[in-house]
Scaffold this motif. Structure first.
Motif, short mmCIF file in Angstrom:
data_model
loop_
_atom_site.label_atom_id
_atom_site.label_comp_id
_atom_site.label_asym_id
_atom_site.label_seq_id
_atom_site.Cartn_x
_atom_site.Cartn_y
_atom_site.Cartn_z
N PHE A 70 -14.76 -21.59 25.44
CA PHE A 70 -15.01 -21.27 24.10
C PHE A 70 -15.91 -19.86 24.43
O PHE A 70 -16.95 -19.72 25.25
CB PHE A 70 -16.12 -22.46 23.67
CG PHE A 70 -15.54 -23.56 23.48
CD1 PHE A 70 -14.94 -23.82 22.18
CD2 PHE A 70 -15.59 -24.66 24.35
CE1 PHE A 70 -14.18 -25.00 21.76
CE2 PHE A 70 -14.81 -25.79 24.08
CZ PHE A 70 -14.22 -26.14 22.61
N ALA A 77 -19.45 -19.40 24.31
CA ALA A 77 -20.30 -20.33 24.85
C ALA A 77 -21.72 -19.76 25.53
O ALA A 77 -22.65 -20.61 25.45
CB ALA A 77 -19.73 -21.10 25.86
N PRO A 129 -16.92 -27.74 20.87
CA PRO A 129 -17.47 -27.33 21.98
C PRO A 129 -18.01 -28.54 22.91
O PRO A 129 -18.97 -29.09 22.58
CB PRO A 129 -18.49 -26.31 21.34
CG PRO A 129 -18.33 -26.22 20.22
CD PRO A 129 -17.47 -27.41 19.66
#
Length: 517
Positions: A387, A390, A433
């Motif tokens: 991601f 992140a 996520p």
């Protein structure tokens, strides 16, 4: 795109802890509760000592679900068993194995999961090895009738019962190298034998059963003192047993030297037909953004060679204890916090894949998934799982975790998407996520992962408490974040082996009818 790892991140985290963490009363309460009023030992005792192993399709797995629901509700957290499929129902009974000739000795072993029963009357028969040399598959077919009425040893006899670290400590270099060379040659010859026979470890037991064998004996050594991997049986009418390396080697040597050993086996089990399979889902409802979610994830099931203490009893009690503490000290979260204790992870992430498939309305609004699986150790690694941003949000959340916890953690941002191995991958594939809280291994792979030694005494509770604090603070911070976590994914590089572009993993449907073919 910038890549942040290890040292820089930890410096920022440590600085942030000193300045910020002490100012948040919720975090202070979480840490105090985890350290001074822990329920981990009590949870572990109830789950592992009283309920025991949690093989999918067994009454013990259902007992665990019922226990967890009641425990959550005793903390004021609504919980339920959510059915996602069906499985072959089976219950383990007594296994007792004695060598009765050429002398009497009780052997250490057990039936494998889903093994057929001998009934209450023992079966006594000679033990034989596979033929020493096999010219071709036709020759093996001609040999097969010799297995009738016999217990057949189908695993390689190990040339040493000492793990490599023991050899490295005490052996001469020449002796150690000689042992490894002999072991490699023996392993290659064993694989060649199976190729020549035309069978593998799954299909050979079926062929021997059809040939009238009395039972199958395996020994799946885990490269540690007294430790074997324990999985499932492939026979339908005759028992499949696993023996310790020591006792398997004893029978093998007696058989190959013409002593014709005999064993007496009682291996009781019950076939329970088709039974429902569940996930346990507990929910602390959000107040401001109830349709956005934090998921505390751990698989609930285990193999049943032992009690599944580190795979995944420890992950389970981390998420349960985290929920208890949050309910007590953060009872009205901004976002909804879900605890997912998944069934049948061991057979292919089935429970979490079913949840992802059945609840798209939740998955599309997940803020973060925190998953813990691999053993009793303190968390030492967290990846951004591909991601792109992140670091921005997970880094902010980690900065509030006490430095006594984060000092052990290395990070990898943005990382690459996890494709399997544990339940976080079910959510990553759906674009949510999801982050695996990866632990220090404490000899996990050799001594407790899927073994006959994965028991309560292997738990390191100081490390497990460490993981509760980490998970609780991350869940609190993710819930309170003013922004929704970005789902933007990295551009994946080409596969170095093929040169073709890599793609993000795709969601896979679960097996909802296991063992029912």
């Amino acid at each position: 795109m910038k890549k942040f790892t290890g040292i820089l991140f930890l410096c920022l985290v440590l600085w942030g802890n000193i300045v910020i963490a002490q100012d948040d009363p919720v975090i202070e309460s979480i840490v105090r509760e985890a350290e001074e009023n822990s329920k981990l030992e009590s949870l572990a005792h109830s789950l592992l000592d009283s309920i025991g192993p949690r093989l999918v399709g067994t009454p013990q797995m259902n007992n665990a679900h019922n226990w967890a629901v009641k425990k959550f509700e005793s903390w004021g957290i609504p919980a339920e068993k959510q059915k996602w499929g069906e499985w072959r129902g089976w219950e383990r009974g007594v296994t007792h194995i004695d060598m009765v000739s050429p002398r009497l000795q009780t052997l250490e072993g057990r039936q494998l999961a889903w093994s057929p029963s001998t009934g209450k009357k023992p079966v006594t028969a000679e033990v034989i090895t596979l033929p020493e040399e096999i010219q071709d598959s036709l020759a093996f077919q001609k040999w097969l009738p010799k297995a009738k009425g016999k217990f057949v040893l189908i695993s390689m006899k190990e040339n040493t019962g000492r793990p490599d670290y023991n050899w490295e400590e005490f052996a001469t270099e020449a002796s150690f190298e000689k042992m490894k060379k002999e072991r490699e040659e023996q392993s290659n010859a064993w694989r060649d034998k199976f190729r020549t026979m035309g069978y593998n470890s799954r299909t050979l037991p079926v062929a021997l059963e059809k040939a009238g064998a009395a039972g199958i004996i395996t020994s799946n050594w885990s490269r540690g003192f007294g430790v074997n991997k324990i999985f499932g049986a492939y026979t339908e009418k005759i028992p499949t047993l696993d023996l310790s390396l020591e006792d398997y080697g004893l029978l093998y040597r007696l058989a190959e030297n013409g002593s014709k050993p005999q064993i007496r086996v009682t291996s009781e089990s019950k076939d329970l037909g088709t039974v429902p399979t569940f996930n346990t889902i507990a929910t602390i409802k959000g107040t401001e953004l109830p349709e956005e979610y934090i998921v505390l994830s751990a698989h609930f099931d285990s193999w049943d060679g032992a009690t599944g203490a580190t795979d995944n009893g420890t992950g389970t009690i981390v998420m349960m204890e985290t929920a208890r503490i949050l309910k007590k000290h953060y009872p009205n979260p901004k976002r909804t916090i879900i605890v997912g204790l998944w069934g049948s992870e061991e057979q292919g992430l089935n429970g979490s894949r079913a949840f992802v498939e059945d609840h798209p309305e939740i998955v599309k609004n997940i803020q973060a998934v925190f998953n813990q699986d691999n053993g009793t150790g303190r968390v030492v690694n967290i990846s951004g799982n591909g991601f792109l941003h992140a670091y921005d949000y997970l880094g902010d959340w980690l900065a509030k975790v006490p430095d006594t916890v984060t000092q052990h953690i290395e990070t990898n941002f943005p990382g690459s998407p996890g494709r399997g191995g544990s339940d976080y991958a079910s959510f990553v594939a759906a674009g949510a996520p999801a982050f695996n809280l990866s632990s220090l291994n404490w000899a996990y792979w050799n001594y407790t992962w899927h073994t006959n030694r994965d028991t309560y005494d292997k738990i390191v509770f100081d490390d497990v408490r460490n993981n509760v604090i980490l998970t609780a603070v991350l869940a609190y911070m993710a819930s309170e974040d003013e922004e929704q976590a970005s789902r933007e994914q990295i551009k994946l590089k080409n596969n170095p082996r093929t040169g073709e572009p890599q793609t993000w993993p795709e969601p896979r449907s679960p097996n909802r009818k296991g063992g029912l073919d």
